[in-house]
Enzyme design. Structure first.
Site, PDB file in Angstrom:
ATOM      1  N   CYS A 123       0.841  -1.192   0.000  1.00 57.46           N
ATOM      2  CA  CYS A 123       0.000   0.000   0.000  1.00 57.46           C
ATOM      3  C   CYS A 123       0.877   1.244   0.000  1.00 57.46           C
ATOM      4  CB  CYS A 123      -0.912  -0.007   1.223  1.00 57.46           C
ATOM      5  SG  CYS A 123      -1.926   1.481   1.391  1.00 57.46           S
ATOM      6  N   CYS A 178       0.201   2.996   3.762  1.00 56.26           N
ATOM      7  CA  CYS A 178       0.534   2.367   5.047  1.00 56.26           C
ATOM      8  C   CYS A 178       1.472   1.179   4.896  1.00 56.26           C
ATOM      9  CB  CYS A 178      -0.737   1.911   5.767  1.00 56.26           C
ATOM     10  SG  CYS A 178      -1.586   0.527   4.956  1.00 56.26           S
ATOM     11  N   CYS A 227      -4.574  -0.314   0.143  1.00 57.26           N
ATOM     12  CA  CYS A 227      -5.183  -1.418   0.894  1.00 57.26           C
ATOM     13  C   CYS A 227      -6.683  -1.236   1.017  1.00 57.26           C
ATOM     14  CB  CYS A 227      -4.558  -1.535   2.284  1.00 57.26           C
ATOM     15  SG  CYS A 227      -4.823  -0.102   3.335  1.00 57.26           S
ATOM     16  N   HIS A 262      -7.436   2.539   2.700  1.00 59.81           N
ATOM     17  CA  HIS A 262      -6.840   3.622   1.918  1.00 59.81           C
ATOM     18  C   HIS A 262      -7.330   3.641   0.468  1.00 59.81           C
ATOM     19  CE1 HIS A 262      -3.515   3.679   5.124  1.00 59.81           C
ATOM     20  NE2 HIS A 262      -4.281   4.746   5.281  1.00 59.81           N
ATOM     21  N   CYS A 315     -12.534 -30.530  -5.716  1.00 58.35           N
ATOM     22  CA  CYS A 315     -11.560 -31.492  -5.212  1.00 58.35           C
ATOM     23  C   CYS A 315     -10.628 -30.866  -4.180  1.00 58.35           C
ATOM     24  CB  CYS A 315     -10.761 -32.096  -6.361  1.00 58.35           C
ATOM     25  SG  CYS A 315     -10.017 -30.881  -7.466  1.00 58.35           S
ATOM     26  N   HIS A 358      -6.502 -30.466 -10.902  1.00 56.25           N
ATOM     27  CA  HIS A 358      -7.157 -31.447 -10.036  1.00 56.25           C
ATOM     28  C   HIS A 358      -6.277 -31.702  -8.817  1.00 56.25           C
ATOM     29  CE1 HIS A 358      -9.796 -34.694  -8.918  1.00 56.25           C
ATOM     30  NE2 HIS A 358      -8.856 -35.620  -9.044  1.00 56.25           N
TER      31      HIS A 358
END
Length: 771
Positions: A181, A184, A201, A214, A315, A730
């Site tokens: 960010c 911050c 952020c 922010h 799965c 998978h």
């Protein structure tokens, strides 16, 4: 007969309902077990609540509620016979959950306690209301099919800003990693504004993730409406949010908008298309090895050997649950006391986390993914991320009772050193998994890899078929070594120098868990934003000794860094914060004091009246509950801090009220929240971890947990992934039971002949007894 049936049902008519819009009809699974219409006893659907119950549980529901009328659904299954040539083709092309069966459905009304049965349809003989109700239940979608259109990826609409979005030509280019960010310096829950390329952020969420809001502040300052969450970008799309429309949205031009900042999604798609042949062979080989294809595996059945049907891209869920429920603590919590759990379950057990025992995978998925943008969708997900989500969910729902996820919890000691002064700081944090890097440079077949790469480039330049791929083979010891290496601390602020400096961090175990989760970091991004899976094999050992990773604490001759924080820089604009007045008035109309409502809305980040209501309930007994809202930046600064050099703030000062409010709104005591914030330099995420690891009056017991235990472990399970991305492919898992390895491949459970331990993604170790 018609009159007789009508008279028979008269006493029960008030309890028979017609499903309304919004009612969920649980006609495919029992609320307590795996029973379905295909089970031997069929499924009983309550004609009042529309909950489904297997034969074993319907009597209990009748005794508990007095509801007497149920619809009994029974599906008779008959396997289809195919000629030999068709059988061969089916085996070659069989889906994991391919079903070559015919079905015959049967429905009856059953009246308890005498089990009087009325075959359906019986339109002429039943009262009109009963006929309408039965018809509505029979034609209703299953509760889970009804929920699917409400999932994240189908609910959102195209943003009205997408077509005409203005993007600034400011030269911003976003790298494929290392984001933080801009205000911050947080490194998670980051959003890229699609107008100017600002990385900021999001809000703090109550599951322990989030930020300081922010990105929203930036929108209020600039009115730039759209942002994309950075860690969700794949060739198939990304999560986009519209601040102006206040909801998740679709951006049909997302590829073009991301390309403006150097993120080329179209190129990602092209590369995946152009290199299909290049990638096909290692993927096919990987699929064959991990699933032990070509071997005649012996199927096993019984308790602990039941498969989980793949619901379509589920799965990742099945493998995680198979491993968790092979652990005695989870068995004891969720299986060992079933009778009492059933007897004391709520009237609607489908909405209660703790009472959902013996749950089917569809119901489990609906329950544990509720409110989560990724796991509530029908897309494939990362098994490791889902595992951590489940651990967090179990943690939050275990207040006042046994918490089985404690078996994974351990303390990490982080040692940070200022490179200039050589002074150090030791801190502890909670973790549930260690993530091991896979250093390709340490591969034992390095020369073979270099030769392959040269051949591949030559084939690409001369338009020839690519060579057979080579898989990197990396010693497990090299992964551990890479984990223990010191790492640079970005933007390190040295309290000894009262300035930014170079710093390095090392991590060690301050305590050892009963069960250790190890993830191999196989997935990465290329410099061109192409997500890729590293093709590697790790010689993972059956036994693991972590003694050399034991934390040491402050050593003789080491000098600690002063307990000072960086100077607090207050914003120039100290006007009162924006507060959602509509939410305030909605709470005030419930009878709560106006000022308390304003504080509740502010301290929960304008996240709506429901969150604010929870804050009110948690703070009603506080003496200043109805006092006006006051903020640190809006009141006198208090005593001077000039005694501290350059204005640095001692760690003992009271934490920000906003941070205290967030923790107390989650149900933690105020004094304990303050203590946690002080102990973690007012870092909310670390404070939350601190609270969980320092329960009131019990903290010394947990800190001492296993610190002296012998850190020897034995491998007992691992989850493997096949495919080029965690968002596709998978998952299967191998679990060691009764001295033998067993492979769980969706609903197929077999004895393993060659467990591919070197190709795993997440490994599970059990700590050996010290005796």
């Amino acid at each position: 007969m018609a009159a007789d049936l009508g008279e028979l049902l008269v006493p029960y008519m008030p309890t028979i309902r017609v499903p309304r819009t919004g009612d969920r009809v649980f006609k495919s699974e029992c609320a307590f077990s795996f029973d379905s219409p295909e089970s031997e006893g069929g499924l009983y659907v309550c004609m009042n609540t529309f909950l489904g119950f297997g034969r074993e549980h319907v009597e209990r529901h009748y005794r508990k509620t007095g509801q007497s009328v149920y619809m009994h659904l029974k599906r008779h299954v008959k396997e289809v016979s195919f000629p030999l040539w068709a059988v061969v083709l089916l085996e070659l092309n069989r889906d994991f959950n391919g079903e070559d069966y015919e079905y015959e459905d049967e429905a009856k009304l059953v009246i308890f306690p005498d089990h009087f049965e009325i075959p359906l349809p019986n339109i002429e003989e039943l009262p009109a209301l009963v006929t309408i109700a039965c018809d509505a239940v029979l034609n209703a979608s299953s509760a889970y099919k009804k929920q699917e259109p409400e999932s994240w990826d189908e609910e959102i609409q195209v943003s009205r800003h997408a077509r005409s979005l203005r993007q600034l030509d400011n030269g911003v280019r976003i790298p494929p990693s290392g984001w933080k960010c801009q205000k911050c310096e947080m490194r998670e829950n980051l959003w890229l504004n699609l107008t100017d390329g600002a990385v900021l952020c999001g809000k703090w969420f109550f599951d322990g993730s989030g930020g300081n809001g922010h990105a929203l502040e930036h929108y209020r300052e600039t009115n730039y409406p759209l942002a994309v969450k950075l860690d969700t970008i794949t060739p198939d799309g990304a999560d986009v949010y519209s601040f102006e429309e206040e909801e998740a949205v679709l951006d049909p031009h997302i590829s073009e908008h991301l390309s403006h900042f150097g993120i080329d999604m179209l190129q990602m798609q092209k590369r995946n298309g152009h290199h299909t042949d290049n990638n096909a062979r290692p993927r096919v080989s990987e699929w064959e090895v991990i699933q032990e294809s070509g071997m005649k595996l012996k199927a096993v059945y019984g308790s602990g050997y039941t498969g989980v049907k793949n619901l379509g891209n589920s799965c990742y869920l099945g493998t995680v649950m198979q491993v968790l429920f092979s652990i005695p603590d989870f068995q004891r919590m969720y299986v060992g006391n079933l009778q009492r759990i059933f007897d004391y379950s709520p009237l609607d057990p489908t909405q209660d986390f703790h009472q959902q025992k013996g749950i089917s995978p569809r119901m489990l998925k609906a329950l544990v993914s509720r409110g989560h943008p990724e796991f509530s969708s029908n897309r494939q997900q990362d098994a490791h991320e889902f595992l951590l989500h489940i651990i967090n969910l179990v943690e939050r729902n275990s207040a006042g009772s046994e918490n089985p996820s404690d078996v994974f919890r351990f303390l990490v000691e982080e040692r940070v050193q200022c490179c200039q002064t050589r002074r150090v700081r030791y801190t502890q944090r909670v973790d549930y998994c260690i993530q091991l890097p896979a250093p390709i440079e340490a591969a034992t077949n390095r020369e073979e890899l270099l030769a392959y790469e040269a051949k591949r480039k030559d084939a690409e330049e001369n338009m020839r078929a690519p060579p057979e791929p080579v898989r990197a083979r990396i010693p497990f010891t090299a992964c551990l070594q890479a984990f223990t290496e010191p790492e640079n601390v970005p933007d390190f602020w040295s309290s000894a120098l009262q300035a930014k400096s170079a710093g390095v961090k090392t991590s060690r175990f301050a305590s050892f868990p009963e069960y250790l989760i190890v993830q191999i970091k196989k997935f990465t991004f290329g410099v061109d934003w192409v997500p890729k899976k590293l093709d590697l094999a790790i010689d993972v050992p059956d036994f693991l000794d972590l003694n050399r990773l034991r934390a040491t604490g402050l050593q003789a001759g080491e000098e600690e860094l002063p307990d000072l924080m960086p100077p607090i820089v207050l914003p120039e604009d100290t006007r009162a914060p924006e507060i959602d007045e509509a939410a305030v008035m909605q709470l005030a109309e419930m009878g709560f004091p106006l000022e308390a409502c304003r504080k509740a809305v502010y301290y929960t980040g304008n996240m709506g009246p429901e969150m604010a209501f929870n804050w009110i309930i948690a703070h009603m007994e506080e003496p200043d509950f109805a006092e006006p809202l006051t903020l640190p930046s809006m009141i006198d600064p208090g005593p001077s801090t000039s005694d501290s050099p350059t204005g640095a703030t001692p760690l003992g000062n009271s934490p920000p009220e906003e941070s205290i409010a967030i923790l107390t709104s989650m149900g933690f005591p105020r004094t304990h929240s303050i203590q946690a914030l002080k102990a973690t330099n007012n870092n909310l995420e670390r404070a939350l971890d601190w609270i969980f690891t320092h329960p009131e009056e019990e903290e010394s017991d947990f800190i001492a947990l296993s610190i002296c235990a012998f850190p020897g472990y034995e491998l007992f399970a691992f989850i493997s992934h096949m495919g080029a991305s965690t968002m596709s492919g998978h998952y299967v898992c191998h679990i060691k039971k009764e001295g033998r390895w067993v492979i769980y491949n969706d609903h197929k459970v077999c004895l393993s002949e060659r467990p591919p331990k070197d190709l795993g993604y997440v490994y599970f170790y059990h700590r050996l007894s010290s005796s």
